[in-house]
Motif scaffolding. Sequence first.
Motif, PDB file in Angstrom:
ATOM      1  N   TYR A   1       0.866  -1.090   0.367  1.00 43.17           N
ATOM      2  CA  TYR A   1      -0.173  -0.173   0.020  1.00 43.17           C
ATOM      3  C   TYR A   1       0.654   1.080   0.222  1.00 43.17           C
ATOM      4  CZ  TYR A   1      -3.687   3.279   1.225  1.00 43.17           C
ATOM      5  OH  TYR A   1      -4.795   4.064   1.034  1.00 43.17           O
TER       6      TYR A   1
ATOM      7  N   ASN B   1       0.910   4.276  -2.898  1.00 38.83           N
ATOM      8  CA  ASN B   1       0.311   5.316  -2.742  1.00 38.83           C
ATOM      9  C   ASN B   1       1.512   6.139  -2.699  1.00 38.83           C
ATOM     10  OD1 ASN B   1      -1.607   6.724  -1.470  1.00 38.83           O
ATOM     11  ND2 ASN B   1      -0.619   6.234   0.936  1.00 38.83           N
TER      12      ASN B   1
ATOM     13  N   ALA C   1       1.695   8.831  -5.487  1.00 41.13           N
ATOM     14  CA  ALA C   1       1.698  10.709  -4.737  1.00 41.13           C
ATOM     15  C   ALA C   1       2.491  11.705  -5.709  1.00 41.13           C
ATOM     16  CB  ALA C   1       2.382  10.952  -3.523  1.00 41.13           C
TER      17      ALA C   1
HETATM   18  C1  LIG Z   1      -2.160   7.675   1.037  1.00 35.89           C
HETATM   19  O1  LIG Z   1      -3.452   7.045   0.522  1.00 35.89           O
HETATM   20  C2  LIG Z   1      -4.613   7.833   1.285  1.00 35.89           C
HETATM   21  C3  LIG Z   1      -5.505   7.396   0.724  1.00 35.89           C
HETATM   22  O2  LIG Z   1      -6.169   6.862  -0.457  1.00 35.89           O
HETATM   23  C4  LIG Z   1      -4.230   9.028   1.249  1.00 35.89           C
HETATM   24  O3  LIG Z   1      -5.100   9.644   2.332  1.00 35.89           O
HETATM   25  C5  LIG Z   1      -2.894   9.186   1.773  1.00 35.89           C
HETATM   26  O4  LIG Z   1      -2.502  10.966   1.406  1.00 35.89           O
HETATM   27  C6  LIG Z   1      -1.768   8.808   1.130  1.00 35.89           C
HETATM   28  N1  LIG Z   1      -0.611   9.256   1.558  1.00 35.89           N
HETATM   29  C7  LIG Z   1       0.439   9.902   0.625  1.00 35.89           C
HETATM   30  C8  LIG Z   1       2.014   9.799   1.503  1.00 35.89           C
HETATM   31  O5  LIG Z   1       0.241  10.232  -0.747  1.00 35.89           O
END
Ligand SMILES: *[C@@H]1O[C@H](CO)[C@@H](O)[C@H](O)[C@H]1NC(C)=O
Length: 506
Positions: free
Chosen positions: A22, A26, A30
């Motif tokens: 995850y 993520n 990002a």
């Molecule tokens: C990771 O994903 C979650 C849910 O989509 C989000 O709220 C969070 O900001 C994300 N983290 C990063 C580091 O982008």
Amino acid sequence: MFHRQRPARVALVLAVLFILWYGLANFSAARIADDSFPGGPWKPLKGTTSKSRRSSIGKITVAANSLNSDVIHRAMLTHERHNNVHGYVHHIAYNEAVSSLIENDRLHRPKGAWTKPAYIMSILVAELQKPDEERLKWVFWFDADTAIMNFQTPLHTFLPPGDLNGIENVDLLIASNWDGLNSGVFALRVSPWSVSFMSAVLAYPIYEPAKLAKNKFRDQSAIQYILEDKASPLAATPMKSKDHWVQVPMRWFNALPVNNAFYKNGTWLFGKNMTKEQFDDGTENVFDDGHGGKLNAWKIMQGDLAVHFAGSSNVRDSWMTPWLDRAEAGLPAWNNATAWIAMSDSIRDFWVKTDDEMAALRTKSADEETKKEKEKKEKEKLEKEKARKDKEAKEQKDKDDKARKEKEKLDKAAQEKDKQQKELQQQELREQQRKQKAEDELLATDDKPKHSAGKVLLVDTTKFDKGGQAPTLAPTTSVALGQAPSVSLPTAAAATTGGKDGGNNL
Ligand SMILES: *[C@@H]1O[C@H](CO)[C@@H](O)[C@H](O)[C@H]1NC(C)=O
Ligand SMILES: *[C@@H]1O[C@H](CO)[C@@H](O)[C@H](O)[C@H]1NC(C)=O
Ligand SMILES: *[C@@H]1O[C@H](CO)[C@@H](O)[C@H](O)[C@H]1NC(C)=O
Ligand SMILES: *[C@@H]1O[C@H](CO)[C@@H](O)[C@H](O)[C@H]1NC(C)=O
């Protein structure tokens, strides 16, 4: 218990794996979505570059005059979002920077269109002064009425691949539609050729003022003329600079929001406010403009990089607003992170094909050049040969003339001499006759002959020229004693009676 601990361990391992998966997912999401849209009130952008990375590709736009408007500012913000993802510096000019040296634009339009080549040129020149590793390698021109629809697509997707030698001279990528080449978006290599090309565009009003007065477009007409017109100075070279520019598909970076700009009856569809039905959904469903719904190669499709509202100047707000709303929403179907990867193969195919075509073109133009060179040499040889023959003929003629003149001179001299000789003979003859006469007279007056025999007068006829009319007489006079000799001289007689025919002899 051993057997009871097992499921817990498995669960722990699964949990760790999930977190890792995850987190990584993520993290990459990002990275791709590192494009926080600033929004808010407009403030002019001055080279929007992400701090972390700087690409060797830049963007250039002029947003002067009527283009310095709200809807254009929103469009520039879609660019800013794109620039932030990929690290593009974006040079945007808000002021006109050129004048017309001559008043030749019948519509007296503002000079933003000519600020464009001037501004591009200034940036190219500045980049070329930097050390190679700091230099931008390519710049993409974007008209101010373009919006980025897919922030994930990197511009390098479209550039000629470095491993194909045949296209290494390519300096310009430009698309075309029903109007011919479209200068709304194009890519230029940071190179001396590009600088010269832009200077030719900028100078177009000066060297083709008559054409400019008639042209529908300005810089676009100039680009069209320089690259494609038979009268263009580029056309004079066998290669016609065709190794320096490539016509690419509109949809790469210059897609249009309409499938056809004209209704079947010829009315300009883009000149009126956009209707709901004309707000294209980026699929194969197209607005019914009476042309039968055939999909055109320039219409934007979901996942395409940019949309260009070319020619919508009076109703720009109406056309651009819904599209900007859509762009800003960053919907997955449009802001598609994998679209450019999916395109890569077909783009590669395009360049491989272009590479082959250019190799063929190069061979053809080299052959043409060789042929021309050969023909030129052949002609020169023939001309030289002819000149040599002409010279020889002239020399021969001069020689003949000289010989003829010489002969004439000699003949004349001979004639003169002959004449003199004859005169001399005549004189001698007359002298002899005179003496003879005097002698005869003396004899006649003296009663006693002094001679026992008659005197014989002999004329040596060999002294006369063959051609001359020698006197026919051989006056052999027998003179009897006591008788006066009688001499008859027909020639002399003729002369004294004024004979005209004998004039030559006297
Ligand atoms: C990771 O994903 C979650 C849910 O989509 C989000 O709220 C969070 O900001 C994300 N983290 C990063 C580091 O982008
Ligand atoms: C052409 O067709 C369009 C769409 O049907 C219509 O709106 C327009 O008035 C027509 N123009 C002419 C000149 O007939
Ligand atoms: C287009 O729509 C705007 C309002 O959205 C309106 O003011 C303008 O007159 C319309 N123009 C045309 C050519 O219909
Ligand atoms: C993104 O583009 C790819 C390639 O064209 C396509 O297969 C995929 O369905 C697209 N994703 C979305 C959400 O439309």
